[in-house]
Design a protein around this motif. Structure first.
Motif, PDB file in Angstrom:
ATOM      1  N   UNK A  68     102.848  21.438 -29.267  1.00 47.03           N
ATOM      2  CA  UNK A  68     102.353  20.311 -28.482  1.00 47.03           C
ATOM      3  C   UNK A  68     100.894  20.524 -28.085  1.00 47.03           C
ATOM      4  N   UNK A  69     100.563  21.735 -27.660  1.00 45.10           N
ATOM      5  CA  UNK A  69      99.180  22.033 -27.265  1.00 45.10           C
ATOM      6  C   UNK A  69      98.242  21.944 -28.475  1.00 45.10           C
ATOM      7  N   UNK A  70      98.693  22.417 -29.630  1.00 45.38           N
ATOM      8  CA  UNK A  70      97.877  22.348 -30.846  1.00 45.38           C
ATOM      9  C   UNK A  70      97.674  20.901 -31.267  1.00 45.38           C
ATOM     10  N   UNK A  71      98.725  20.090 -31.148  1.00 46.14           N
ATOM     11  CA  UNK A  71      98.627  18.672 -31.494  1.00 46.14           C
ATOM     12  C   UNK A  71      97.617  17.962 -30.601  1.00 46.14           C
ATOM     13  N   UNK A  72      97.690  18.212 -29.299  1.00 46.48           N
ATOM     14  CA  UNK A  72      96.745  17.593 -28.361  1.00 46.48           C
ATOM     15  C   UNK A  72      95.313  18.032 -28.649  1.00 46.48           C
ATOM     16  N   UNK A  73      95.129  19.314 -28.943  1.00 45.98           N
ATOM     17  CA  UNK A  73      93.785  19.822 -29.231  1.00 45.98           C
ATOM     18  C   UNK A  73      93.251  19.219 -30.531  1.00 45.98           C
ATOM     19  N   UNK A  74      94.102  19.131 -31.540  1.00 43.38           N
ATOM     20  CA  UNK A  74      93.670  18.592 -32.832  1.00 43.38           C
ATOM     21  C   UNK A  74      93.298  17.126 -32.714  1.00 43.38           C
TER      22      UNK A  74
END
Length: 106
Positions: free
Chosen positions: A47-53
């Motif tokens: 989820x954190x990677x998705x938001x950052x991307x």
């Protein structure tokens, strides 16, 4: 495909994406978030990677996508490879020369 295989595929995919982000955008919070998700494979990290991307602008996203697809196709065609220079160890007979070299700053 077994659970082990799918986890390996997820990890490798995220590693390719992290490398593509590093090569196109640079190391930063996006790269760190994707690399952490690849390492842990935890839902919270996904989820954190998705938001950052998603914080990348469309131009950066297209560049990362193109680089990731190139890396994935090379991996699919040729498999994984290691850096051939990693196996080269310095010759211990010449250690005193390198230690006193002016060009190497010692």
């Amino acid at each position: 495909m077994s659970a082990v295989d799918s986890k390996h595929v997820e990890r490798k995919s995220l590693e390719i994406l992290a490398e593509a982000v590093d090569r196109t955008v640079g190391t930063g919070f996006v790269h760190a978030a994707i690399a952490k998700a690849a390492k842990t494979l935890a839902e919270k990290e996904f989820s954190a990677a998705d938001k950052a991307f998603r914080m990348l602008n469309p131009r950066e996203t297209r560049k990362v996508e193109k680089t990731a697809l190139e890396s994935a196709s090379i991996l699919a065609e040729h498999g994984e490879y290691t850096d051939p220079t990693d196996d080269m160890n310095p010759n211990p007979k010449f250690g005193d020369i390198r230690a006193r070299s002016v060009k190497l700053g010692s």
